[in-house]
Design a protein around this motif. Structure first.
Motif, PDB file in Angstrom:
ATOM      1  N   GLN A 275      34.136  52.345  57.823  1.00 53.20           N
ATOM      2  CA  GLN A 275      33.093  53.392  58.407  1.00 53.20           C
ATOM      3  C   GLN A 275      32.096  54.251  57.012  1.00 53.20           C
ATOM      4  O   GLN A 275      31.281  54.225  56.946  1.00 53.20           O
ATOM      5  CB  GLN A 275      33.384  54.266  59.280  1.00 53.20           C
ATOM      6  CG  GLN A 275      33.901  53.815  60.555  1.00 53.20           C
ATOM      7  CD  GLN A 275      35.322  54.023  61.040  1.00 53.20           C
ATOM      8  OE1 GLN A 275      34.473  55.650  61.329  1.00 53.20           O
ATOM      9  NE2 GLN A 275      36.047  53.474  61.834  1.00 53.20           N
ATOM     10  N   GLU A 276      32.536  54.732  56.018  1.00 54.02           N
ATOM     11  CA  GLU A 276      32.424  55.599  55.090  1.00 54.02           C
ATOM     12  C   GLU A 276      31.567  54.582  54.048  1.00 54.02           C
ATOM     13  O   GLU A 276      30.572  54.935  53.586  1.00 54.02           O
ATOM     14  CB  GLU A 276      33.398  56.149  54.577  1.00 54.02           C
ATOM     15  CG  GLU A 276      33.638  57.575  54.916  1.00 54.02           C
ATOM     16  CD  GLU A 276      32.187  58.502  55.226  1.00 54.02           C
ATOM     17  OE1 GLU A 276      31.201  58.273  54.147  1.00 54.02           O
ATOM     18  OE2 GLU A 276      31.939  59.210  55.608  1.00 54.02           O
ATOM     19  N   LEU A 277      31.948  53.385  54.174  1.00 57.34           N
ATOM     20  CA  LEU A 277      30.917  52.415  53.443  1.00 57.34           C
ATOM     21  C   LEU A 277      29.607  52.176  53.785  1.00 57.34           C
ATOM     22  O   LEU A 277      29.404  51.835  52.961  1.00 57.34           O
ATOM     23  CB  LEU A 277      31.636  50.978  52.642  1.00 57.34           C
ATOM     24  CG  LEU A 277      33.208  51.297  51.983  1.00 57.34           C
ATOM     25  CD1 LEU A 277      33.929  50.035  52.156  1.00 57.34           C
ATOM     26  CD2 LEU A 277      32.995  51.369  50.464  1.00 57.34           C
ATOM     27  N   GLU A 278      29.882  52.591  55.090  1.00 55.58           N
ATOM     28  CA  GLU A 278      28.627  51.448  55.525  1.00 55.58           C
ATOM     29  C   GLU A 278      27.404  52.043  55.875  1.00 55.58           C
ATOM     30  O   GLU A 278      26.761  52.402  55.466  1.00 55.58           O
ATOM     31  CB  GLU A 278      29.033  51.055  57.194  1.00 55.58           C
ATOM     32  CG  GLU A 278      28.256  50.602  58.100  1.00 55.58           C
ATOM     33  CD  GLU A 278      27.673  48.862  57.627  1.00 55.58           C
ATOM     34  OE1 GLU A 278      26.189  48.899  57.329  1.00 55.58           O
ATOM     35  OE2 GLU A 278      28.042  48.140  56.459  1.00 55.58           O
ATOM     36  N   LYS A 279      28.044  53.345  56.122  1.00 58.83           N
ATOM     37  CA  LYS A 279      27.834  54.848  55.661  1.00 58.83           C
ATOM     38  C   LYS A 279      26.917  55.168  54.361  1.00 58.83           C
ATOM     39  O   LYS A 279      25.083  54.772  54.728  1.00 58.83           O
ATOM     40  CB  LYS A 279      28.087  56.117  56.340  1.00 58.83           C
ATOM     41  CG  LYS A 279      27.157  57.728  57.174  1.00 58.83           C
ATOM     42  CD  LYS A 279      28.413  58.168  57.562  1.00 58.83           C
ATOM     43  CE  LYS A 279      27.992  59.534  56.564  1.00 58.83           C
ATOM     44  NZ  LYS A 279      29.292  60.630  57.071  1.00 58.83           N
ATOM     45  N   GLN A 280      27.373  54.770  53.347  1.00 62.17           N
ATOM     46  CA  GLN A 280      27.202  55.141  52.873  1.00 62.17           C
ATOM     47  C   GLN A 280      26.470  54.031  51.409  1.00 62.17           C
ATOM     48  O   GLN A 280      25.761  54.212  50.967  1.00 62.17           O
ATOM     49  CB  GLN A 280      28.137  55.305  51.258  1.00 62.17           C
ATOM     50  CG  GLN A 280      28.524  56.636  51.588  1.00 62.17           C
ATOM     51  CD  GLN A 280      29.815  57.476  50.659  1.00 62.17           C
ATOM     52  OE1 GLN A 280      30.053  57.261  49.639  1.00 62.17           O
ATOM     53  NE2 GLN A 280      30.675  58.063  50.961  1.00 62.17           N
ATOM     54  N   LEU A 281      26.353  52.738  52.234  1.00 62.70           N
ATOM     55  CA  LEU A 281      25.289  51.959  52.024  1.00 62.70           C
ATOM     56  C   LEU A 281      23.874  51.824  52.331  1.00 62.70           C
ATOM     57  O   LEU A 281      23.101  51.526  51.104  1.00 62.70           O
ATOM     58  CB  LEU A 281      26.253  50.527  52.584  1.00 62.70           C
ATOM     59  CG  LEU A 281      27.571  49.868  51.524  1.00 62.70           C
ATOM     60  CD1 LEU A 281      28.202  48.829  51.969  1.00 62.70           C
ATOM     61  CD2 LEU A 281      27.049  48.975  49.891  1.00 62.70           C
ATOM     62  N   LYS A 282      24.182  52.404  53.331  1.00 59.67           N
ATOM     63  CA  LYS A 282      22.611  52.344  54.094  1.00 59.67           C
ATOM     64  C   LYS A 282      21.429  53.165  53.025  1.00 59.67           C
ATOM     65  O   LYS A 282      20.527  52.449  53.233  1.00 59.67           O
ATOM     66  CB  LYS A 282      22.660  52.715  55.032  1.00 59.67           C
ATOM     67  CG  LYS A 282      23.367  52.143  56.673  1.00 59.67           C
ATOM     68  CD  LYS A 282      23.209  52.417  57.410  1.00 59.67           C
ATOM     69  CE  LYS A 282      23.678  50.660  58.298  1.00 59.67           C
ATOM     70  NZ  LYS A 282      24.213  51.718  59.525  1.00 59.67           N
ATOM     71  N   VAL A 283      21.993  54.339  51.941  1.00 65.10           N
ATOM     72  CA  VAL A 283      21.528  54.945  51.271  1.00 65.10           C
ATOM     73  C   VAL A 283      21.273  54.613  50.139  1.00 65.10           C
ATOM     74  O   VAL A 283      20.257  54.684  49.172  1.00 65.10           O
ATOM     75  CB  VAL A 283      21.869  56.887  51.590  1.00 65.10           C
ATOM     76  CG1 VAL A 283      21.349  57.309  53.383  1.00 65.10           C
ATOM     77  CG2 VAL A 283      22.975  56.953  51.691  1.00 65.10           C
TER      78      VAL A 283
ATOM     79  N   ASP B 410      22.735  54.662  40.380  1.00 63.17           N
ATOM     80  CA  ASP B 410      22.599  55.497  42.051  1.00 63.17           C
ATOM     81  C   ASP B 410      23.874  56.154  42.114  1.00 63.17           C
ATOM     82  O   ASP B 410      24.626  57.361  42.322  1.00 63.17           O
ATOM     83  CB  ASP B 410      21.459  55.830  42.571  1.00 63.17           C
ATOM     84  CG  ASP B 410      21.388  56.617  43.608  1.00 63.17           C
ATOM     85  OD1 ASP B 410      20.679  57.517  42.945  1.00 63.17           O
ATOM     86  OD2 ASP B 410      22.006  57.018  44.177  1.00 63.17           O
ATOM     87  N   ALA B 411      24.812  55.621  42.718  1.00 58.90           N
ATOM     88  CA  ALA B 411      26.363  54.620  43.373  1.00 58.90           C
ATOM     89  C   ALA B 411      26.752  55.605  42.042  1.00 58.90           C
ATOM     90  O   ALA B 411      28.954  56.760  42.779  1.00 58.90           O
ATOM     91  CB  ALA B 411      26.928  53.925  43.521  1.00 58.90           C
ATOM     92  N   HIS B 412      26.759  55.605  41.516  1.00 62.09           N
ATOM     93  CA  HIS B 412      27.978  56.048  40.200  1.00 62.09           C
ATOM     94  C   HIS B 412      27.513  57.762  40.189  1.00 62.09           C
ATOM     95  O   HIS B 412      28.685  58.550  39.786  1.00 62.09           O
ATOM     96  CB  HIS B 412      26.987  55.762  38.258  1.00 62.09           C
ATOM     97  CG  HIS B 412      27.715  54.525  38.124  1.00 62.09           C
ATOM     98  ND1 HIS B 412      27.559  53.163  38.753  1.00 62.09           N
ATOM     99  CD2 HIS B 412      28.697  53.955  37.254  1.00 62.09           C
ATOM    100  CE1 HIS B 412      28.066  52.653  38.088  1.00 62.09           C
ATOM    101  NE2 HIS B 412      29.049  52.699  37.328  1.00 62.09           N
ATOM    102  N   GLY B 413      26.062  58.821  40.029  1.00 61.30           N
ATOM    103  CA  GLY B 413      26.307  59.656  40.071  1.00 61.30           C
ATOM    104  C   GLY B 413      26.888  60.202  41.182  1.00 61.30           C
ATOM    105  O   GLY B 413      27.571  61.339  41.494  1.00 61.30           O
ATOM    106  N   ARG B 414      26.433  59.092  42.908  1.00 64.14           N
ATOM    107  CA  ARG B 414      26.845  60.102  43.989  1.00 64.14           C
ATOM    108  C   ARG B 414      28.344  60.253  43.718  1.00 64.14           C
ATOM    109  O   ARG B 414      29.034  60.579  44.694  1.00 64.14           O
ATOM    110  CB  ARG B 414      26.688  59.041  45.047  1.00 64.14           C
ATOM    111  CG  ARG B 414      25.327  58.635  45.175  1.00 64.14           C
ATOM    112  CD  ARG B 414      24.370  57.737  46.345  1.00 64.14           C
ATOM    113  NE  ARG B 414      23.122  58.077  46.957  1.00 64.14           N
ATOM    114  CZ  ARG B 414      22.767  57.885  48.013  1.00 64.14           C
ATOM    115  NH1 ARG B 414      23.803  58.761  48.910  1.00 64.14           N
ATOM    116  NH2 ARG B 414      21.884  58.244  47.326  1.00 64.14           N
ATOM    117  N   SER B 415      29.441  59.278  43.040  1.00 65.17           N
ATOM    118  CA  SER B 415      30.972  59.301  43.623  1.00 65.17           C
ATOM    119  C   SER B 415      31.486  60.885  42.699  1.00 65.17           C
ATOM    120  O   SER B 415      32.304  61.116  42.965  1.00 65.17           O
ATOM    121  CB  SER B 415      31.184  58.187  42.644  1.00 65.17           C
ATOM    122  OG  SER B 415      31.197  58.010  40.798  1.00 65.17           O
TER     123      SER B 415
END
Lengths: 425, 425
Positions: A275-283, B410-415
């Motif tokens: 669920q978290e993956l889905e949530k974060q993927l969207k942004v 971007d996802a690198h930064g987010r982590s």
């Protein structure tokens, strides 16, 4: 979307995705290499025009590099400098000393560590600039004592990103050339009028660059042919799903063949992460790529305990291995096969990609069983030497001759005995 | 017979001979590999029958090894033990320590040196037995801490030379299998019911073995694909023609593609050596091979001085390099590219092949520019690790995110930011 497996339900060799080489790459690349060998700079200029719409001179001048450096946001320069200092600090510890043995009378032996003379670094161009690649490759070469560090990178529409040039200056590169693709690899391997032949080619690249490195391997040394990037995250029930998902996505956004795998002994975490993956993927700006990677290659594997989870890692030897538990050092001894290990809950892989200090060029596809992260060693070679006095040789000459005779190599024995006999005469 | 050149008359790339791969080897080998992968032990038994006329069990028992050891001439055993002790002494100095960095608060980083788990050593069979190969490969693996050292060697008519088995016992091999050729390499790479898959395959072999190693490279690591053997001897006017010729012939007797080259600043030596070669050739058991090598590949090159002679060596990076002068250590610094260096007039290459201690598995064909002699490093891998505390990460999180943004990841930064944000909440 992402699938969850119980331990044993997925075979180790099926855990990470593989890329297929596009058809015909082999022939295209071998033709490019032949053309560069034959026509030298002229071929490079033609390819630059054709592929990059660039009529710029092949070499970037020191003035252009300095100008680029000054044009980059000073805050970013400071970050690059700090990352470089961390990389330097870590890699300096990899420097090796030569050694010498002289315990026995009349005998000297040793191993001399010598830098390779020239290293070539391929830096991809195109839509994004990768200054981290420049730092991670130049700095170990520089510490090794390589005399000439040469960068090649495509200049799309004649331009190279200023931040790349700034990173090259910080990293200690000596010369930079505007050439990309297989033609750059060919130029580094064989040399042209302008680009000197190097002893080793390092750096990432697309399928053409990878195939070219494969084809020139043996003429020069290469770092590796990297497969798609992978992360295996071992996380226990104390981990936060939001954080674990963020780490998986940092891997998934690389490309659709990248693989992010979570191995956990917590059914709750295994349930919450999708669920978290889905949530974060969207942004995510790179949602499409990251989603393809997660959907096609992403996996969650449930194990009985953390030990079993680590054993899976040892079996598949991941490129990146995060061990997200409170007491990661308890398990350090158990970890045997991994490229780079990120210990604890506050050490995301991205930290290693950019900043921490250890290298980010890592063995993929299970090769961490026998291969290593890029290091100072990659830019040095070890040379052995021996020295015997006449007396020291005479003492053991008969033994060497007897050993050689056993292998049927008479002339080997004679080369030792001839000296002993002359001494006795 | 042998030709004499002035410096510059022969191009560096023409100094050493090359072998051509016999036609069709590639297909034959790939079929053998497929068969072993499909049929496992059964395929190996068939090949043993077909190629070696052997119906013996695949594995050699510990009792057979002990018996072989006892059957070997004790004087020879003593020589093997002494050679092994020398090899052990030299290679022990190659052992590397892990390191750890912990100078900054909340940050731990390190590099762990870990042995590979299983190593496979191919030992050629046939007319002669090569116990030196066994020692030179087993001992570095053993010092590295490899858990299982596995030897494969063909048992012609069911028999393996007792001295090979004795050397395996002395060298610390754990298991020995009666299998030769490409099928042995396939078994080591993929494993069968009886033979475990290994992480690295080392050892010399014929064209089929070399091609098989090439084909499984990537699945496992390999030491190298060795080309024909080479020696470059730099000798000044104080050297004795008889001795120089003996050293050249010790190389030439290997096979007809072997190359022995003398580089000298003494016209007298250059003139005297051919006669000595002829004189010594006549009494060599392997005259035919040595003569073919000398006539086709042998060269004498005249230079102005010893420095220029050493520069030629640096340019072509010979496998074996003898520097036969009275004060060889004066030049140690000048030597940059060579596999193994033999210093002075009393250190013939044969000494290094069997007895001195440095390894005899060396880079050929100019690859000493970037490759190294076989060493303990070949049987270990380096694994990096990093650890940050929550506070240490929070302090640099924004910088990492900025760097990642620069690369469009971007996802690198987010982590990294997700952890900082949770801490601040």
């Amino acid at each position: 979307m992402i699938r969850t497996y119980k331990y044993g339900e997925v075979a180790p060799e099926d855990i990470f995705a593989r890329t297929e080489m596009p058809a015909n790459v082999e022939n295209i690349v071998s033709e490019i290499i032949d053309t560069v060998r034959r026509d030298g700079d002229e071929a490079l200029r033609q390819y630059n025009l054709e592929f990059d719409r660039s009529r710029e001179p092949l070499e970037v001048t020191p003035e252009e590099i300095d100008e680029a450096y000054r044009s980059v946001d000073p805050e970013l320069i400071e970050i690059l400098e700090e990352a470089a200092a961390n990389i330097r600090e870590f890699h300096s510890r990899q420097k090796r000393n030569s050694f010498i043995l002289n315990e026995k009378p009349g005998i000297v032996m040793g191993q001399k560590v010598v830098p390779i003379e020239r290293a070539g670094l391929y830096v991809p161009g195109g839509t994004a600039a990768y200054p981290s690649t420049v730092l991670m490759n130049c700095i170990p070469a520089h510490i090794a004592g390589v005399s000439e560090i040469i960068i090649t990178t495509p200049a799309t529409d004649g331009k190279i990103s200023p931040v790349l040039l700034a990173a090259a200056k910080i990293g200690g590169a000596n010369r930079i050339f505007r050439v990309g693709g297989a033609q750059a690899v060919a130029a580094l391997a064989y040399g042209t009028e302008t680009i000197p032949a190097v002893d080793k080619i390092v750096g990432p690249g697309n399928a053409f660059v990878a195939e070219a490195k494969k084809q020139v391997y043996g003429i020069v040394s290469i770092d590796m042919i990297a497969g798609p990037s992978e992360i295996l995250i071992v996380a226990d029930g104390t981990c936060v799903p939001e954080v674990v998902a963020a780490d998986m996505l940092s891997q998934a956004e690389h490309d659709r063949f990248a693989t992010a795998v979570l191995v956990t002994d917590s059914p709750e975490l295994a349930e919450a992460v999708p669920q978290e993956l889905e949530k974060q993927l969207k942004v995510l700006p790179r949602e499409e790529i990251a989603r393809a990677s997660i959907e096609h290659n992403g996996k969650i594997i449930l194990t009985e305990d953390i030990e079993t989870a680590i054993d899976i890692a040892n079996e598949i030897a991941p490129e990146h291995f995060e061990l997200c538990v409170d007491n990661p050092f308890d398990y350090l001894d158990r970890i045997r096969n991994a490229g780079s290990v990120f210990l604890g809950k506050n050490c995301p892989e991205a930290l290693g990609d950019y900043f921490a200090g250890p290298n980010h060029t890592l063995p993929t596809g299970g090769t961490a069983r026998f291969n290593c992260p890029l290091s100072v060693d990659d830019f040095t070679k070890k040379m052995q030497y021996s020295y015997y006095t006449e007396d020291a040789l005479a003492k053991i000459a008969d033994k060497v001759a007897r050993f050689a005779a056993e292998e049927g190599l008479d002339a080997h024995g004679r080369s030792v005995l001839v000296r002993k006999n002359r001494k006795e005469r």
